[in-house]
Write a protein that holds these residues in place. Structure first.
Motif, PDB file in Angstrom:
ATOM      1  N   GLY A   2      -7.856  -4.545   1.583  1.00  0.00           N
ATOM      2  CA  GLY A   2      -8.055  -3.389   2.443  1.00  0.00           C
ATOM      3  C   GLY A   2      -9.367  -3.414   3.192  1.00  0.00           C
ATOM      4  O   GLY A   2     -10.073  -4.432   3.236  1.00  0.00           O
ATOM      5  N   ASN A   3      -9.704  -2.257   3.753  1.00  0.00           N
ATOM      6  CA  ASN A   3     -10.964  -2.082   4.465  1.00  0.00           C
ATOM      7  C   ASN A   3     -11.552  -0.734   4.071  1.00  0.00           C
ATOM      8  O   ASN A   3     -11.053  -0.063   3.151  1.00  0.00           O
ATOM      9  CB  ASN A   3     -10.749  -2.184   5.977  1.00  0.00           C
TER      10      ASN A   3
ATOM     11  N   ARG B  27       0.828  -1.206   0.000  1.00  0.00           N
ATOM     12  CA  ARG B  27       0.000   0.000   0.000  1.00  0.00           C
ATOM     13  C   ARG B  27       0.866   1.261   0.000  1.00  0.00           C
ATOM     14  O   ARG B  27       0.576   2.244  -0.678  1.00  0.00           O
ATOM     15  CB  ARG B  27      -0.919  -0.022   1.211  1.00  0.00           C
ATOM     16  N   ALA B  28       1.940   1.239   0.733  1.00  0.00           N
ATOM     17  CA  ALA B  28       2.842   2.397   0.745  1.00  0.00           C
ATOM     18  C   ALA B  28       3.465   2.632  -0.645  1.00  0.00           C
ATOM     19  O   ALA B  28       3.672   3.771  -1.072  1.00  0.00           O
ATOM     20  CB  ALA B  28       3.932   2.187   1.807  1.00  0.00           C
ATOM     21  N   ILE B  29       3.733   1.552  -1.337  1.00  0.00           N
ATOM     22  CA  ILE B  29       4.290   1.678  -2.702  1.00  0.00           C
ATOM     23  C   ILE B  29       3.249   2.298  -3.632  1.00  0.00           C
ATOM     24  O   ILE B  29       3.562   3.167  -4.458  1.00  0.00           O
ATOM     25  CB  ILE B  29       4.748   0.303  -3.206  1.00  0.00           C
ATOM     26  N   TYR B  30       2.007   1.869  -3.484  1.00  0.00           N
ATOM     27  CA  TYR B  30       0.950   2.469  -4.308  1.00  0.00           C
ATOM     28  C   TYR B  30       0.815   3.958  -4.010  1.00  0.00           C
ATOM     29  O   TYR B  30       0.610   4.780  -4.929  1.00  0.00           O
ATOM     30  CB  TYR B  30      -0.382   1.765  -4.052  1.00  0.00           C
TER      31      TYR B  30
ATOM     32  N   TRP C  33      -4.516   3.026 -11.147  1.00  0.00           N
ATOM     33  CA  TRP C  33      -5.599   3.200 -10.175  1.00  0.00           C
ATOM     34  C   TRP C  33      -6.525   1.994 -10.139  1.00  0.00           C
ATOM     35  O   TRP C  33      -7.058   1.638  -9.073  1.00  0.00           O
ATOM     36  CB  TRP C  33      -6.378   4.467 -10.497  1.00  0.00           C
ATOM     37  N   ALA C  34      -6.686   1.344 -11.298  1.00  0.00           N
ATOM     38  CA  ALA C  34      -7.496   0.117 -11.292  1.00  0.00           C
ATOM     39  C   ALA C  34      -6.806  -0.973 -10.487  1.00  0.00           C
ATOM     40  O   ALA C  34      -7.461  -1.731  -9.732  1.00  0.00           O
ATOM     41  CB  ALA C  34      -7.738  -0.340 -12.736  1.00  0.00           C
ATOM     42  N   ALA C  35      -5.463  -1.072 -10.630  1.00  0.00           N
ATOM     43  CA  ALA C  35      -4.732  -2.077  -9.856  1.00  0.00           C
ATOM     44  C   ALA C  35      -4.794  -1.765  -8.353  1.00  0.00           C
ATOM     45  O   ALA C  35      -4.968  -2.674  -7.510  1.00  0.00           O
ATOM     46  CB  ALA C  35      -3.280  -2.126 -10.330  1.00  0.00           C
ATOM     47  N   TRP C  36      -4.643  -0.502  -8.009  1.00  0.00           N
ATOM     48  CA  TRP C  36      -4.739  -0.140  -6.585  1.00  0.00           C
ATOM     49  C   TRP C  36      -6.145  -0.401  -6.064  1.00  0.00           C
ATOM     50  O   TRP C  36      -6.326  -0.914  -4.945  1.00  0.00           O
ATOM     51  CB  TRP C  36      -4.349   1.330  -6.416  1.00  0.00           C
ATOM     52  N   ARG C  37      -7.151  -0.088  -6.821  1.00  0.00           N
ATOM     53  CA  ARG C  37      -8.531  -0.328  -6.384  1.00  0.00           C
ATOM     54  C   ARG C  37      -8.768  -1.818  -6.153  1.00  0.00           C
ATOM     55  O   ARG C  37      -9.367  -2.219  -5.138  1.00  0.00           O
ATOM     56  CB  ARG C  37      -9.481   0.227  -7.440  1.00  0.00           C
ATOM     57  N   ALA C  38      -8.267  -2.628  -7.119  1.00  0.00           N
ATOM     58  CA  ALA C  38      -8.432  -4.078  -6.942  1.00  0.00           C
ATOM     59  C   ALA C  38      -7.678  -4.559  -5.697  1.00  0.00           C
ATOM     60  O   ALA C  38      -8.144  -5.459  -4.978  1.00  0.00           O
ATOM     61  CB  ALA C  38      -7.934  -4.802  -8.194  1.00  0.00           C
ATOM     62  N   PHE C  39      -6.497  -3.959  -5.473  1.00  0.00           N
ATOM     63  CA  PHE C  39      -5.731  -4.334  -4.276  1.00  0.00           C
ATOM     64  C   PHE C  39      -6.516  -3.999  -3.002  1.00  0.00           C
ATOM     65  O   PHE C  39      -6.574  -4.809  -2.058  1.00  0.00           O
ATOM     66  CB  PHE C  39      -4.386  -3.589  -4.314  1.00  0.00           C
ATOM     67  N   GLU C  40      -7.096  -2.809  -2.923  1.00  0.00           N
ATOM     68  CA  GLU C  40      -7.841  -2.429  -1.730  1.00  0.00           C
ATOM     69  C   GLU C  40      -9.095  -3.268  -1.551  1.00  0.00           C
ATOM     70  O   GLU C  40      -9.476  -3.600  -0.417  1.00  0.00           O
ATOM     71  CB  GLU C  40      -8.204  -0.935  -1.792  1.00  0.00           C
TER      72      GLU C  40
END
Length: 921
Positions: free
Chosen positions: A739-740, A709-712, A728-735
């Protein structure tokens, strides 16, 4: 009756006598009979009187004033009106003619009187009298007024009933006055069928260089007109030298002479001189310079032969019918008769003419440009199967083509000529041709070198290896010359004296020495190339390869060293590559220090664009025969040396090899150093974003969710929401996966912050443009911020910058004073990209930068819209009444403490970076 007649006469006499109302005029005229105005008033006052009375008044007035043009003109005009509609043979015309004659006694200098008199005579159809009157008019009037008489005279000539001879004589007289109107005379002669005189006159005009056609005809058009006359009417122009005239036109005009040749042939055809016409056609085909003229003559020639053939066949058919009728009487006599059957001969002539068309057309093209090498080759192919003609064509070609004017390669004619003899098994003659070719004059050294190469290859094809080697040795022997010679003096030498330096011949020599000679002779041939300083990188590579094949490795390396000393980048690149590959293949790890020195030297000399492959090969050498730590150092040096667009590919290899040798710790170090690199060793934004995604994916696989998450968060600073949708799509999928709700909201907040940041960057660019524009206005003498009326146009100004400046001014830039405070941008109502929280909290988001406290509250904007900071892009989250429930701490496990710390400390690029640094250990 006599009494009655005498009474009528008395009444007529009384009518002619002055009346009571005429006494005033008569008394005045008695006192002054030469008063012109009184006579005119007197005549005008008696407009209602009878014609005789008016004529009497005119006569009395003219007797007193015989030199008055006004009286004569009025009198004659009135008399002409009186005869209108009468027959030409009426006696009234005679009286009027006599009146004109009396008038011309004193009015012979008045052209108007002459013109009216001549028109009157033309109406009466008095040809002889009219012609003589015209002559009298021309003799009486000055020459400046002759044009008025000649216009009427020419009209009289063209009227019916005028003899042609009379008209011709008159035209000849007219041309002495107006020689430029000769074309009218020629047109009249053609209309009357006087072809001989028309042709003679046209010939005179063509011989007159000062003549300019009033009808806009060129000399060529006049020649064609003359040709039409003398060819269509040969009997009428029998006295003219038609052949000489037409040939003179052909010599005078170099193009568009096809019509002249066909006209000359047509002249002889109309005179039944068919053989002479055929000779003219042949001469025309062999002398014209354009394809258009050739087509005209050839088509006319073909039509002529076809017409003769048709006439002969018709005559033969008629003779056979007549002969069949006579055969019944005496068949033996018929067999002894010569029927004159020449149909086969004419048919053979026509066929021969049609077969010769390609050859004749080739001759036309070569007459246009006799130095066209390609056309000579085509001409030789036309005579395929005719060796004699081909030899004659080659001989003519090599004699005709001038190397300085040639279109193409003149040496190819010599080579093709020699190969022609070779194909027919005559090698000695082929050698003779090559010998003459080497002595011929050429414009370039390469042309002569090609001739020598062709000669050598011919000897090789016939297995004359020794002769081939002797030929190369002979041509490469330098001629005797002074010890010192300047470049200008050397260029002035002939091609034969400079051919020994030709690289193509030297390469042929080395090939022959490699195949037929010894190692020493081959090395001597290569060394000779290096001594003459005509070597290329390919020569160095060939030399080294030859020595390598001879197992002389150290000699090959010396050759590589000589090549490296001779050439610079980019030419030396291939030499370095071959040298290093050969050295590593030869020694491997036995001479590792020497190999390292070679690679270091190559990298030192190589530019940034070409050093990537050297670094990779160097690192591979260390991986194979050296130390992995050295290889990593080389990869790290490569990242700093190669251009920015090549660094990502190096990082890919670097990461792969680090993973194989040192594991995940080294890989993390590489990723972090690459992502956080500063100029000039930084990467492009696209490469940084991609590396962040890959690094985050790696940490995710390892279960390091917070590190990922820090890297994103770190990569979001260079990821434009509209251009980096994949990030942003990759980060969204990651969260969504790891994530919460809080982390997702934090991601959405960073997304909004990044959007504002990029918008702020765009506005800053507009502000910079406005500042540049205002500075330019100040330099031009226009006050910044002045109204439109104060602006003045500037040459070469940037209209777009001016519009942007106006837009920024309209937005409230500069405050009341017209200029913003130093270091700040005063935009009314603008909210900074960094979100400044109440109570001195830190700014969040990737675009927030360093922590900064608000010095003073911003001025309230009455039009500012209150937006909820927690509202995501979907909108409406804060307005919805959503029930919330606390999540048990057991769900998070060991991550509960980290989550609490992240919630208390806030998110953002800096916070994520701090966590990333803490977790590296």
């Amino acid at each position: 009756m006599a009494v009655v007649a005498s009474g009528a006469q008395l009444r007529a006499m009384e009518d002619l006598l002055p009346q009571q109302e005429d006494l005033l005029y008569e008394e005045e005229l008695a006192r002054n009979p030469y008063n012109l105005k009184m006579w005119i008033r007197y005549i005008q006052a008696r407009t209602e009187a009878s014609p005789k009375r008016r004529y009497l008044l005119y006569e009395r007035a003219l007797r007193a004033l015989p030199g008055s043009y006004k009286l004569w003109h009025a009198y004659l005009s009135e008399r002409r009106l009186a005869v209108r509609g009468l027959r030409p043979d009426d006696v009234t015309f005679d009286s009027l003619n006599n009146t004109f004659e009396r008038a011309l006694v004193t009015m012979h200098k008045m052209p108007r009187i002459w013109v009216e008199y001549l028109q009157l005579l033309m109406e009466q159809r008095l040809v002889t009298r009219t012609r003589r009157t015209f002559d009298r008019a021309l003799a009486s009037l000055p020459i400046t007024q002759h044009d008025r008489i000649w216009q009427l005279y020419l009209k009289f000539i063209h009227s019916s009933g005028i003899p042609v001879e009379t008209a011709v004589r008159l035209y000849r007289r007219y041309l002495k006055l107006e020689p430029t109107h000769a074309e009218e005379y020629i047109a009249y002669l053609k209309a009357k069928g006087r072809w001989s005189e028309a042709a003679q006159k046209l010939a005179e005009l063509l011989n007159d260089d000062t003549f300019r056609s009033l009808e806009g005809k060129s000399k060529h058009a006049l020649w064609l007109e003359l040709c039409d006359i003398i060819t269509k009417h040969p009997k009428d122009v029998a006295g003219m030298r038609v052949d000489a005239i037409l040939r003179g036109g052909i010599r005078r005009f170099t193009d568009e002479v096809g019509r002249l040749w066909t006209s000359l042939a047509d002249y002889y055809i109309r005179r039944s001189m068919f053989e002479k016409a055929r000779d003219v056609y042949e001469e025309g085909l062999c002398s014209v310079l354009t394809v258009h003229d050739f087509s005209l003559i050839y088509d006319a020639y073909t039509q002529f032969e076809e017409s003769l053939l048709s006439a002969s066949m018709e005559q033969l058919a008629d003779d056979e019918e007549g002969g069949a009728a006579e055969e019944g009487d005496d068949g033996a006599d018929f067999l002894l008769k010569d029927d004159g059957n020449d149909v086969d001969l004419r048919l053979a002539r026509l066929e021969h003419l049609m077969n010769r068309r390609p050859e004749l057309l080739s001759s036309v093209i070569l007459r246009q440009n006799p130095h066209n090498v390609a056309e000579w080759h085509k001409r030789v192919k036309l005579f395929e199967g005719k060796p004699t003609k081909q030899i004659l064509t080659y001989t003519e070609a090599v004699r005709t083509v001038d190397p300085d004017k040639a279109t193409g390669k003149p040496h190819s004619l010599w080579c093709a000529f020699a190969k022609f003899y070779e194909r027919h098994g005559d090698v000695p003659n082929a050698r003779i041709i090559f010998q003459k070719a080497t002595e011929a004059r050429y414009k370039y050294v390469d042309d002569l070198a090609q001739v020598w190469c062709e000669w050598v290859e011919m000897e090789l094809r016939h297995s004359n290896f020794k002769r081939a080697l002797e030929l190369v040795t002979r041509v490469l022997t330098p001629p005797p010359r002074p010890a010192r010679m300047t470049q200008e003096e050397e260029r002035a030498l002939s091609v034969q004296e400079r051919v020994y330096r030709n690289l193509k011949l030297h390469m042929l020599h080395t090939d022959l020495e490699e195949s037929l000679g010894t190692r020493e002779s081959t090395c001597a041939a290569y060394d000779r190339i290096l001594e003459l300083r005509i070597a290329t990188p390919q020569v160095i590579l060939n030399y080294a390869l030859f020595l390598t094949e001879q197992k002389a490795f150290e000699d090959a390396f010396k050759v590589y060293e000589r090549g490296i000393a001779l050439f610079k980048y980019p030419h030396v690149k291939d030499i370095w590559s071959a040298y290093l590959v050969a050295f590593v293949e030869r020694y491997g790890g036995k001479k590792l220090e020497r190999a390292r020195d070679l690679y270091e030297q190559a990298i030192k000399d190589a530019p940034a664009q070409d050093c990537k492959s050297l670094y990779l090969d160097y690192a591979k050498l260390e991986e194979t025969h050296g130390l992995a730590r050295h290889a990593m150092d080389i990869y790290s040096r490569a990242l700093q040396a190669v251009p920015k667009d090549q660094r990502k590919s190096v990082i890919d290899i670097y990461v792969s090899r680090a993973s194989d040798f040192f594991g995940i710790a080294k890989v993390r170090e590489i990723y972090e150093s690459a992502i956080e690199a500063e100029p000039p060793n930084d990467l492009s934004d696209n490469d940084v974003r991609e590396l962040c995604m890959r690094y985050a994916a790696l940490e995710t696989k390892l279960g390091e969710i917070d590190r990922a998450r820090a890297i994103y968060v770190h990569g979001s600073a260079v990821s434009h929401p509209d251009r980096a949708a994949d990030f942003w799509a990759a980060w969204r999928a990651f969260e969504v996966r790891h994530g919460n709700e809080d982390t997702f909201k934090e991601m959405m907040r960073i997304l909004r912050s990044v959007k504002v940041s990029f918008s702020h960057m765009q506005i800053n660019s507009i502000v910079d443009a406005a500042r540049i524009t205002s500075r330019a206005e100040a330099e031009a003498g226009v006050a910044p911020g002045a109204g439109p009326g104060a602006k003045r146009p500037r040459e070469g100004g940037d209209a777009m910058a001016e519009l942007e400046a106006e837009a920024v001014a309209a937005m409230g830039l500069g405050g009341a004073g017209g200029a913003a405070p130093s270091g700040r941008t005063a935009l009314s109502g603008f909210v900074s990209a960094g979100v400044i929280q109440q109570g001195g909290d830190k700014e969040g988001g990737a675009a927030g930068g360093k922590q900064e406290q608000r010095k003073a509250p911003a001025a309230a904007n009455p039009e500012e819209i209150d937006l909820d900071a927690d509202m995501d892009d979907g909108g409406g989250v804060a307005d919805m009444d959503v029930a919330q429930k606390a999540v048990p701490a057991a769900v998070f496990g060991s991550l509960a403490g980290l989550a609490a710390k992240g919630k208390d400390g806030g998110g953002g690029a800096e916070g994520g970076g701090e966590r990333l640094k803490k977790q590296r250990t």
